[in-house]
Design a protein around this motif. Structure first.
Motif, mmCIF file in Angstrom:
data_model
loop_
_atom_site.group_PDB
_atom_site.id
_atom_site.type_symbol
_atom_site.label_atom_id
_atom_site.label_comp_id
_atom_site.label_asym_id
_atom_site.label_seq_id
_atom_site.Cartn_x
_atom_site.Cartn_y
_atom_site.Cartn_z
ATOM 1 N N LEU A 5 1.978 21.081 4.023
ATOM 2 C CA LEU A 5 1.016 20.153 3.424
ATOM 3 C C LEU A 5 1.692 19.096 2.554
ATOM 4 C CD1 LEU A 5 -1.919 19.261 2.906
ATOM 5 C CD2 LEU A 5 -2.010 20.954 1.047
ATOM 6 N N GLY A 6 2.586 19.517 1.670
ATOM 7 C CA GLY A 6 3.267 18.557 0.799
ATOM 8 C C GLY A 6 4.073 17.541 1.592
ATOM 9 N N MET A 7 4.754 18.012 2.631
ATOM 10 C CA MET A 7 5.526 17.110 3.482
ATOM 11 C C MET A 7 4.611 16.158 4.241
ATOM 12 S SD MET A 7 6.455 16.576 6.905
ATOM 13 C CE MET A 7 6.535 18.119 7.813
ATOM 14 N N PHE A 8 3.483 16.681 4.755
ATOM 15 C CA PHE A 8 2.534 15.832 5.465
ATOM 16 C C PHE A 8 2.043 14.699 4.562
ATOM 17 C CE2 PHE A 8 0.917 19.303 8.619
ATOM 18 C CZ PHE A 8 2.076 19.151 9.364
ATOM 19 N N ILE A 9 1.676 15.040 3.333
ATOM 20 C CA ILE A 9 1.157 14.032 2.404
ATOM 21 C C ILE A 9 2.234 13.001 2.095
ATOM 22 C CG2 ILE A 9 0.337 13.646 0.043
ATOM 23 C CD1 ILE A 9 -1.105 16.371 0.257
ATOM 24 N N ALA A 10 3.439 13.470 1.812
ATOM 25 C CA ALA A 10 4.530 12.543 1.483
ATOM 26 C C ALA A 10 4.814 11.611 2.656
ATOM 27 C CB ALA A 10 5.784 13.328 1.103
ATOM 28 N N ARG A 11 4.794 12.156 3.861
ATOM 29 C CA ARG A 11 5.079 11.335 5.037
ATOM 30 C C ARG A 11 3.995 10.287 5.264
ATOM 31 N NH1 ARG A 11 8.110 8.169 7.436
ATOM 32 N NH2 ARG A 11 7.617 7.802 9.624
ATOM 33 N N ARG A 12 2.728 10.700 5.114
ATOM 34 C CA ARG A 12 1.647 9.721 5.286
ATOM 35 C C ARG A 12 1.721 8.632 4.216
ATOM 36 N NH1 ARG A 12 -1.657 14.412 6.066
ATOM 37 N NH2 ARG A 12 -2.575 14.016 4.020
ATOM 38 N N LYS A 13 2.068 9.002 3.007
ATOM 39 C CA LYS A 13 2.210 7.981 1.957
ATOM 40 C C LYS A 13 3.351 7.016 2.285
ATOM 41 C CE LYS A 13 0.146 10.324 -2.036
ATOM 42 N NZ LYS A 13 0.358 10.812 -3.419
ATOM 43 N N ALA A 14 4.417 7.533 2.871
ATOM 44 C CA ALA A 14 5.533 6.660 3.260
ATOM 45 C C ALA A 14 5.101 5.698 4.360
ATOM 46 C CB ALA A 14 6.717 7.507 3.716
ATOM 47 N N ILE A 15 4.336 6.182 5.324
ATOM 48 C CA ILE A 15 3.834 5.303 6.385
ATOM 49 C C ILE A 15 2.865 4.274 5.801
ATOM 50 C CG2 ILE A 15 2.475 5.212 8.514
ATOM 51 C CD1 ILE A 15 3.549 8.078 9.080
ATOM 52 N N HIS A 35 -6.717 -12.183 8.273
ATOM 53 C CA HIS A 35 -7.919 -11.455 8.714
ATOM 54 C C HIS A 35 -7.883 -9.949 8.416
ATOM 55 C CE1 HIS A 35 -9.002 -15.158 10.661
ATOM 56 N NE2 HIS A 35 -7.929 -15.104 11.442
ATOM 57 N N ILE A 36 -6.815 -9.471 7.750
ATOM 58 C CA ILE A 36 -6.658 -8.044 7.490
ATOM 59 C C ILE A 36 -6.684 -7.773 5.984
ATOM 60 C CG2 ILE A 36 -5.109 -6.046 7.704
ATOM 61 C CD1 ILE A 36 -6.301 -6.965 10.342
ATOM 62 N N THR A 37 -7.449 -6.754 5.589
ATOM 63 C CA THR A 37 -7.405 -6.244 4.218
ATOM 64 C C THR A 37 -6.960 -4.794 4.275
ATOM 65 O OG1 THR A 37 -9.251 -7.666 3.547
ATOM 66 C CG2 THR A 37 -8.728 -5.819 2.112
ATOM 67 N N THR A 38 -5.892 -4.481 3.548
ATOM 68 C CA THR A 38 -5.378 -3.110 3.530
ATOM 69 C C THR A 38 -6.205 -2.250 2.572
ATOM 70 O OG1 THR A 38 -3.752 -3.775 1.862
ATOM 71 C CG2 THR A 38 -3.042 -3.797 4.171
ATOM 72 N N ALA A 93 2.938 3.052 2.882
ATOM 73 C CA ALA A 93 3.744 2.036 2.177
ATOM 74 C C ALA A 93 4.288 1.000 3.161
ATOM 75 C CB ALA A 93 4.882 2.715 1.420
ATOM 76 N N ILE A 94 4.702 1.451 4.347
ATOM 77 C CA ILE A 94 5.148 0.509 5.385
ATOM 78 C C ILE A 94 3.993 -0.408 5.788
ATOM 79 C CG2 ILE A 94 5.911 0.312 7.785
ATOM 80 C CD1 ILE A 94 7.463 2.948 7.373
ATOM 81 N N TYR A 95 2.837 0.178 6.059
ATOM 82 C CA TYR A 95 1.668 -0.621 6.439
ATOM 83 C C TYR A 95 1.307 -1.629 5.348
ATOM 84 C CZ TYR A 95 0.512 2.584 10.344
ATOM 85 O OH TYR A 95 0.503 3.310 11.510
ATOM 86 N N ASN A 96 1.263 -1.150 4.113
ATOM 87 C CA ASN A 96 0.878 -2.029 3.000
ATOM 88 C C ASN A 96 1.811 -3.228 2.890
ATOM 89 O OD1 ASN A 96 -1.243 -0.351 2.270
ATOM 90 N ND2 ASN A 96 -0.089 0.720 0.688
ATOM 91 N N GLU A 97 3.105 -2.973 3.034
ATOM 92 C CA GLU A 97 4.084 -4.050 2.908
ATOM 93 C C GLU A 97 4.020 -5.007 4.100
ATOM 94 O OE1 GLU A 97 7.017 -6.533 1.560
ATOM 95 O OE2 GLU A 97 5.963 -4.944 0.460
ATOM 96 N N GLU A 98 3.948 -4.451 5.293
ATOM 97 C CA GLU A 98 3.991 -5.276 6.502
ATOM 98 C C GLU A 98 2.700 -6.081 6.700
ATOM 99 O OE1 GLU A 98 6.461 -5.786 8.807
ATOM 100 O OE2 GLU A 98 7.798 -4.727 7.429
ATOM 101 N N LEU A 99 1.587 -5.549 6.241
ATOM 102 C CA LEU A 99 0.288 -6.180 6.526
ATOM 103 C C LEU A 99 -0.303 -6.920 5.328
ATOM 104 C CD1 LEU A 99 -1.359 -3.296 8.618
ATOM 105 C CD2 LEU A 99 -0.106 -5.297 9.462
ATOM 106 N N LYS A 100 0.420 -6.956 4.216
ATOM 107 C CA LYS A 100 -0.176 -7.520 3.001
ATOM 108 C C LYS A 100 -0.540 -8.991 3.142
ATOM 109 C CE LYS A 100 4.304 -8.494 0.771
ATOM 110 N NZ LYS A 100 5.182 -8.183 -0.380
ATOM 111 N N ASP A 101 0.202 -9.728 3.960
ATOM 112 C CA ASP A 101 -0.088 -11.155 4.137
ATOM 113 C C ASP A 101 -0.646 -11.458 5.522
ATOM 114 O OD1 ASP A 101 0.885 -11.817 1.553
ATOM 115 O OD2 ASP A 101 2.945 -11.736 2.321
#
Length: 377
Positions: A254-264, A277-280, A266-274
């Motif tokens: 569970l802890g690893m799953f949560i950490a991994r999803r948060k890491a993904i 037509h998309i709001t993160t 973070a990638i989405y947030n950074e790549e899609l922030k600008d």
């Protein structure tokens, strides 16, 4: 072109090890071991496992002895299982509109409902924690105390999520319902969970989950004894050892799953922030990203189709209850009855996010989203 599913499980040697042990040793202790681990994790007196998440929700209301005509409040933005189990008692779901940022039940809308529905038939409120971000529980508990209603957490997507540094499942709710494995169909294995500190509820849930047959009628191997008795109307919701073994291995991650999803995320947030037509997602509180829900301001359905054509599978969380044929017709609901849920539904889209997703796949998804977004005028 890639083909990235909306979800796939992460299975390691641990699942194989525990399933092999179960088969070789007839390890019926796996269910008890899983319940002990869950109970210790949440710090609650009781953990009751079931064979799936919907069974946990239904069993929680069976344990409450819900009656025909009783009323249960729930978010209009939830998986249909919540309202469905309420209707199986011939009880009535009372839908509430949502917060447009976190998609959870809006305490202000909840208060309006409580003022108009405040009578003895109102038994509880199911609070769905959408995508792994908790609802505003301070406000909700305050209203529950004022109007004397019980709170049940629908935390199917929020195992391990916290609110003010306390785990959902170890707060002031009457019961909390979870599940292991988010797939709705064709799941490798499933487990539903109820956690509670109420001795009476736990005892009744354990009784009902196996036909309401008195426990001492079974031997150590789970065989029904020569004589037995049934003392209530029961269900067949108990968990088998193989699913328990698989779920122990998944729960340990569970802890690893949560950490991994948060890491993904973070990638989405950074790549899609600008991205046009998309709001993160808006993280108002701790967010464990069991779902990553973006908003699209132009033609969401076409957007989803184009993503699928280039190998990215998406989903919707959720189609509001009042738009589903059964509830729309049963309760004569209009499209505009829940304006905030309607508005968000017209924009939301869930992207793949799970521990088995690689950084390379996450970046492919981001590039696919940006590619489709840039075609919008």
């Amino acid at each position: 072109m890639r083909d990235i599913p909306f979800f796939r499980p992460l299975i390691t040697d641990r699942e194989h090890e525990l399933i092999k042990e179960t088969l070789e040793k007839n390890a019926n202790y796996m269910v008890e071991d899983l319940e002990d681990q869950i109970k210790n994790f949440f710090g609650t007196k009781h953990a009751i496992t079931t064979n799936n998440g919907t069974a946990a929700i239904h069993l929680s209301l069976c344990a409450m002895d819900l009656k025909r005509g009783d009323k249960i409040i729930c978010s209009v933005n939830a998986f249909p299982s919540i309202a469905q189990v309420i209707r199986h008692f011939d009880a009535e779901p009372i839908f509430v509109d949502i917060d447009e940022d976190d998609f959870n039940i809006d305490p202000n809308e909840l208060e309006k409902i409580l003022k108009t529905q405040n009578h003895k038939k109102l038994k509880a409120a199911f609070i769905t924690h959408v995508a792994g971000q908790s609802a505003n529980m301070d406000a909700i508990y305050s209203l529950a105390n004022e109007y004397d209603i019980k709170i049940i957490d629908d935390a199917s997507r929020a195992m391990g999520a916290t609110y003010n540094d306390k785990l959902i499942g170890n707060m002031d709710s009457y019961m909390s319902c979870f599940q292991i494995n988010p797939q709705v169909q064709h799941a490798v294995a499933t487990t539903g969970i109820i956690v509670t500190n109420d001795d009476e509820i736990a005892s009744r849930a354990r009784l009902i989950r196996n036909h309401a047959i008195i426990n001492d009628s079974f031997d150590k191997d789970g065989n029904l004894g020569y004589m037995y008795d049934v003392i209530d109307i029961g269900q067949k919701y108990d968990l088998n050892s193989l699913c328990a073994a698989y779920s122990i291995a998944q729960f340990e991650k569970l802890g690893m799953f949560i950490a991994r999803r948060k890491a993904i995320a973070a990638i989405y947030n950074e790549e899609l922030k600008d991205c046009p037509h998309i709001t993160t997602p808006v993280a108002k509180r701790d967010h464990i990203y069991n779902q990553y829900i973006i908003k699209i301001d132009k033609n969401r359905d076409s957007f989803a189709r184009e993503l699928k054509e280039i190998g990215v599978h998406t989903s919707l969380h959720y189609r509001p209850m009042h738009l589903l044929s059964y509830y729309k017709n049963k309760y004569h609901l209009r499209v505009n009855d829940f304006p905030k849920a309607l508005k968000t539904y017209q924009q939301i889209l869930s992207l793949p996010i799970y521990a088995a997703l690689s950084d390379e796949e996450a970046l492919y998804i981001c590039n696919a989203v940006k590619s489709v977004a840039q075609t919008r005028v």
